[in-house]
Write a protein that holds these residues in place. Structure first.
Motif, PDB file in Angstrom:
ATOM      1  N   LEU A 104      -8.916  -1.074   4.734  1.00 27.20           N
ATOM      2  CA  LEU A 104     -10.052  -0.175   4.976  1.00 27.20           C
ATOM      3  C   LEU A 104      -9.544   1.137   5.558  1.00 27.20           C
ATOM      4  O   LEU A 104      -8.958   1.166   6.641  1.00 27.20           O
ATOM      5  CB  LEU A 104     -11.039  -0.825   5.957  1.00 27.20           C
ATOM      6  N   ASP A 105      -9.743   2.226   4.800  1.00 29.35           N
ATOM      7  CA  ASP A 105      -9.457   3.570   5.300  1.00 29.35           C
ATOM      8  C   ASP A 105     -10.804   4.116   5.789  1.00 29.35           C
ATOM      9  O   ASP A 105     -11.658   4.448   4.966  1.00 29.35           O
ATOM     10  CB  ASP A 105      -8.893   4.419   4.151  1.00 29.35           C
ATOM     11  N   PRO A 106     -11.035   4.169   7.099  1.00 27.95           N
ATOM     12  CA  PRO A 106     -12.373   4.535   7.593  1.00 27.95           C
ATOM     13  C   PRO A 106     -12.622   6.041   7.504  1.00 27.95           C
ATOM     14  O   PRO A 106     -12.722   6.741   8.511  1.00 27.95           O
ATOM     15  CB  PRO A 106     -12.353   4.039   9.044  1.00 27.95           C
ATOM     16  N   VAL A 107     -12.721   6.529   6.254  1.00 24.37           N
ATOM     17  CA  VAL A 107     -12.832   7.958   5.965  1.00 24.37           C
ATOM     18  C   VAL A 107     -14.071   8.554   6.637  1.00 24.37           C
ATOM     19  O   VAL A 107     -15.176   8.032   6.467  1.00 24.37           O
ATOM     20  CB  VAL A 107     -12.923   8.177   4.436  1.00 24.37           C
ATOM     21  N   MET A 108     -13.882   9.613   7.392  1.00 27.15           N
ATOM     22  CA  MET A 108     -15.024  10.273   8.054  1.00 27.15           C
ATOM     23  C   MET A 108     -15.105  11.755   7.708  1.00 27.15           C
ATOM     24  O   MET A 108     -16.174  12.276   7.459  1.00 27.15           O
ATOM     25  CB  MET A 108     -14.917  10.095   9.571  1.00 27.15           C
ATOM     26  N   VAL A 109     -13.948  12.440   7.701  1.00 31.67           N
ATOM     27  CA  VAL A 109     -13.925  13.890   7.517  1.00 31.67           C
ATOM     28  C   VAL A 109     -12.782  14.233   6.549  1.00 31.67           C
ATOM     29  O   VAL A 109     -11.709  13.637   6.629  1.00 31.67           O
ATOM     30  CB  VAL A 109     -13.685  14.587   8.886  1.00 31.67           C
ATOM     31  N   ALA A 110     -13.011  15.181   5.612  1.00 33.61           N
ATOM     32  CA  ALA A 110     -11.954  15.590   4.676  1.00 33.61           C
ATOM     33  C   ALA A 110     -10.934  16.490   5.380  1.00 33.61           C
ATOM     34  O   ALA A 110     -11.210  17.028   6.454  1.00 33.61           O
ATOM     35  CB  ALA A 110     -12.574  16.332   3.489  1.00 33.61           C
ATOM     36  N   THR A 111      -9.767  16.666   4.764  1.00 35.47           N
ATOM     37  CA  THR A 111      -8.722  17.561   5.295  1.00 35.47           C
ATOM     38  C   THR A 111      -9.303  18.940   5.610  1.00 35.47           C
ATOM     39  O   THR A 111      -8.919  19.596   6.575  1.00 35.47           O
ATOM     40  CB  THR A 111      -7.592  17.741   4.241  1.00 35.47           C
ATOM     41  N   SER A 112     -10.268  19.365   4.780  1.00 32.72           N
ATOM     42  CA  SER A 112     -10.900  20.672   4.942  1.00 32.72           C
ATOM     43  C   SER A 112     -11.863  20.722   6.126  1.00 32.72           C
ATOM     44  O   SER A 112     -12.381  21.781   6.462  1.00 32.72           O
ATOM     45  CB  SER A 112     -11.669  20.995   3.663  1.00 32.72           C
ATOM     46  N   LEU A 134      -6.527  -4.938   7.047  1.00 32.88           N
ATOM     47  CA  LEU A 134      -5.815  -3.821   7.684  1.00 32.88           C
ATOM     48  C   LEU A 134      -6.733  -2.613   7.712  1.00 32.88           C
ATOM     49  O   LEU A 134      -7.424  -2.344   6.724  1.00 32.88           O
ATOM     50  CB  LEU A 134      -4.560  -3.473   6.858  1.00 32.88           C
ATOM     51  N   ILE A 135      -6.763  -1.891   8.837  1.00 31.01           N
ATOM     52  CA  ILE A 135      -7.490  -0.616   8.861  1.00 31.01           C
ATOM     53  C   ILE A 135      -6.475   0.518   9.061  1.00 31.01           C
ATOM     54  O   ILE A 135      -5.445   0.332   9.725  1.00 31.01           O
ATOM     55  CB  ILE A 135      -8.586  -0.570   9.948  1.00 31.01           C
ATOM     56  N   THR A 136      -6.771   1.678   8.466  1.00 36.96           N
ATOM     57  CA  THR A 136      -5.804   2.793   8.494  1.00 36.96           C
ATOM     58  C   THR A 136      -6.466   4.080   9.006  1.00 36.96           C
ATOM     59  O   THR A 136      -6.531   5.079   8.275  1.00 36.96           O
ATOM     60  CB  THR A 136      -5.203   3.036   7.088  1.00 36.96           C
ATOM     61  N   CYS A 211      -5.790   8.850   1.616  1.00 40.97           N
ATOM     62  CA  CYS A 211      -6.226   8.021   0.479  1.00 40.97           C
ATOM     63  C   CYS A 211      -5.015   7.414  -0.226  1.00 40.97           C
ATOM     64  O   CYS A 211      -4.985   6.225  -0.560  1.00 40.97           O
ATOM     65  CB  CYS A 211      -6.987   8.872  -0.545  1.00 40.97           C
ATOM     66  N   THR A 212      -4.010   8.269  -0.448  1.00 43.93           N
ATOM     67  CA  THR A 212      -2.816   7.833  -1.175  1.00 43.93           C
ATOM     68  C   THR A 212      -2.104   6.721  -0.418  1.00 43.93           C
ATOM     69  O   THR A 212      -1.674   5.719  -1.004  1.00 43.93           O
ATOM     70  CB  THR A 212      -1.889   9.051  -1.392  1.00 43.93           C
ATOM     71  N   LEU A 213      -2.014   6.868   0.911  1.00 45.77           N
ATOM     72  CA  LEU A 213      -1.311   5.852   1.705  1.00 45.77           C
ATOM     73  C   LEU A 213      -2.043   4.510   1.648  1.00 45.77           C
ATOM     74  O   LEU A 213      -1.414   3.461   1.399  1.00 45.77           O
ATOM     75  CB  LEU A 213      -1.185   6.322   3.159  1.00 45.77           C
ATOM     76  N   SER A 214      -3.362   4.505   1.850  1.00 39.84           N
ATOM     77  CA  SER A 214      -4.073   3.211   1.854  1.00 39.84           C
ATOM     78  C   SER A 214      -4.069   2.580   0.464  1.00 39.84           C
ATOM     79  O   SER A 214      -3.943   1.351   0.337  1.00 39.84           O
ATOM     80  CB  SER A 214      -5.499   3.375   2.392  1.00 39.84           C
ATOM     81  N   ALA A 215      -4.163   3.403  -0.589  1.00 39.18           N
ATOM     82  CA  ALA A 215      -4.103   2.851  -1.950  1.00 39.18           C
ATOM     83  C   ALA A 215      -2.705   2.291  -2.228  1.00 39.18           C
ATOM     84  O   ALA A 215      -2.555   1.251  -2.881  1.00 39.18           O
ATOM     85  CB  ALA A 215      -4.449   3.929  -2.973  1.00 39.18           C
ATOM     86  N   ALA A 216      -1.677   2.962  -1.719  1.00 32.80           N
ATOM     87  CA  ALA A 216      -0.299   2.488  -1.931  1.00 32.80           C
ATOM     88  C   ALA A 216      -0.075   1.154  -1.214  1.00 32.80           C
ATOM     89  O   ALA A 216       0.587   0.256  -1.747  1.00 32.80           O
ATOM     90  CB  ALA A 216       0.701   3.540  -1.434  1.00 32.80           C
ATOM     91  N   TYR A 237       6.731   5.940  -0.232  1.00 37.24           N
ATOM     92  CA  TYR A 237       6.179   6.520  -1.467  1.00 37.24           C
ATOM     93  C   TYR A 237       5.432   7.814  -1.153  1.00 37.24           C
ATOM     94  O   TYR A 237       5.597   8.838  -1.831  1.00 37.24           O
ATOM     95  CB  TYR A 237       5.243   5.511  -2.133  1.00 37.24           C
ATOM     96  N   LEU A 238       4.612   7.790  -0.079  1.00 31.47           N
ATOM     97  CA  LEU A 238       3.836   8.984   0.282  1.00 31.47           C
ATOM     98  C   LEU A 238       4.765  10.139   0.666  1.00 31.47           C
ATOM     99  O   LEU A 238       4.522  11.291   0.280  1.00 31.47           O
ATOM    100  CB  LEU A 238       2.874   8.667   1.433  1.00 31.47           C
ATOM    101  N   THR A 239       5.825   9.846   1.395  1.00 31.07           N
ATOM    102  CA  THR A 239       6.763  10.916   1.782  1.00 31.07           C
ATOM    103  C   THR A 239       7.371  11.549   0.531  1.00 31.07           C
ATOM    104  O   THR A 239       7.494  12.776   0.438  1.00 31.07           O
ATOM    105  CB  THR A 239       7.871  10.363   2.714  1.00 31.07           C
ATOM    106  N   GLY A 240       7.711  10.738  -0.448  1.00 30.12           N
ATOM    107  CA  GLY A 240       8.236  11.264  -1.722  1.00 30.12           C
ATOM    108  C   GLY A 240       7.194  12.135  -2.417  1.00 30.12           C
ATOM    109  O   GLY A 240       7.493  13.228  -2.906  1.00 30.12           O
ATOM    110  N   ALA A 241       5.945  11.660  -2.443  1.00 28.73           N
ATOM    111  CA  ALA A 241       4.869  12.402  -3.114  1.00 28.73           C
ATOM    112  C   ALA A 241       4.591  13.728  -2.399  1.00 28.73           C
ATOM    113  O   ALA A 241       4.293  14.740  -3.039  1.00 28.73           O
ATOM    114  CB  ALA A 241       3.610  11.543  -3.169  1.00 28.73           C
TER     115      ALA A 241
END
Ligand SMILES: Nc1ncnc2c1ncn2[C@@H]1O[C@H](COP(=O)(O)OP(=O)(O)OP(=O)(O)O)[C@@H](O)[C@H]1O
Ligand SMILES: Cc1ncc(CO)c(N)n1
Length: 280
Positions: A104-112, A134-136, A211-216, A237-241
């Protein structure tokens, strides 16, 4: 007999610019050798510059997507991202106990800085935290879940990760991407806490890193022997991306990371010519 390809599901919002949300999740899952599937919870009108609008999908239609999909296919792992409203968080929460390897990525606010979750839905997301494997959360999300101010040091991150365990989470990856310039995260479970130092990448193209990290992690968990190895490899993987994000160079704001950095040769035309060769 062929080894079956792991199947991963994302339950999340749509980002038309392709760097975050369902689009980032499916790219990540494909790049990491899983068959990706998606249940859309919300539409956003969004680019690398920000979010212009959000429309939640009606709860009964999110249920219909889940019921229809799960009657046919059993995912080996599921990632949950943007939930938009308390009603959606509660509905998705009913499915979590029956799903394997849930992140679970408890998304609340975008990068923007734009809100992706109603303020009054935080209680519902808090209850969801105890149902995921797992929560992220990032620093702000952990603070909102705990009703405290954001951690300002790795020691404070450790303490907040432990408090999230006390509050019922099974495993926590507290992301420190917004703390200084060292990209250190904290992993915590019943066995203790662990610092995960990261190599900081100097780029403004960080749209969709969470998003990328929790999906990975969801993509890798069925392919690894433990949560901790899945988390470590997902961070790699995220560091490479992130390292290849500037080469991708998409958009005029905070651009996306390069999900296919390890699959594409230095220029995408290379892929095209290989496909032409393969097709004869
Ligand atoms: N510039 C960077 N270099 C290396 N790693 C980074 C960088 N920025 C973020 N990270 C890593 O990316 C992951 C996501 O962290 P972050 O704290 O940015 O999450 P988030 O705020 O949920 O992401 P998003 O911006 O997508 O909402 C973490 O593992 C963090 O350490
Ligand atoms: C749809 C969506 N989910 C999550 C995020 C967080 O990065 C975003 N910007 N958009």
């Amino acid at each position: 007999m062929n080894t079956p390809i792991p199947k991963a599901l994302t339950i999340a919002g749509s980002d038309p610019s392709g760097g975050a949300g369902v689009q980032a999740d499916l790219k990540t899952m494909g790049a990491l050798g899983t068959y990706g599937m998606s249940v859309v919870t919300a539409l956003t009108a969004q680019s690398t510059r920000g979010v212009a609008g959000v429309r939640a999908v009606p709860v009964d239609f999110v249920r219909l997507q889940l019921d229809t999909l799960l009657a046919d296919i059993t995912p080996d792992a599921t990632k949950v991202g943007m939930l938009a409203t308390a009603e959606l968080a509660e509905a998705v929460g009913e499915y979590l106990p029956d799903l394997a390897n849930t992140v679970l990525d408890p998304v609340m606010v975008a990068t923007s800085g734009d809100r992706l979750l109603d303020a009054e839905a935080i209680g519902a997301v808090r209850r969801l935290c105890a149902r995921a494997d797992l929560i992220t959360p990032n620093l702000d999300e952990a603070a909102a879940l705990l009703d405290r101010s954001p951690a300002a040091s790795t020691d404070a991150m450790r303490r907040q990760a432990e408090l999230l365990l006390d509050a019922g989470a099974r495993r926590v990856l507290l992301k420190g991407g917004h703390l200084g310039a060292d990209a250190t995260d904290v992993y915590a479970d019943a066995d203790g806490t662990l610092l995960l130092p990261g190599r900081h990448v100097d780029t403004r193209n960080t749209h969709g890193t969470g998003c990328t990290l929790s999906a990975a992690i969801a993509a890798l968990r069925p392919q690894r022997e433990s949560w901790i190895t899945a988390v470590r490899d997902a961070k790699g993987y995220l560091t490479g991306a992130l390292t290849h994000a500037d080469a991708l160079g998409v958009g005029h704001g905070h651009g996306p990371v390069h999900h296919y950095y390890a699959l594409w040769p230095s220029r995408p035309e290379g892929v095209g010519s290989r496909l032409r060769q393969a097709g004869g």
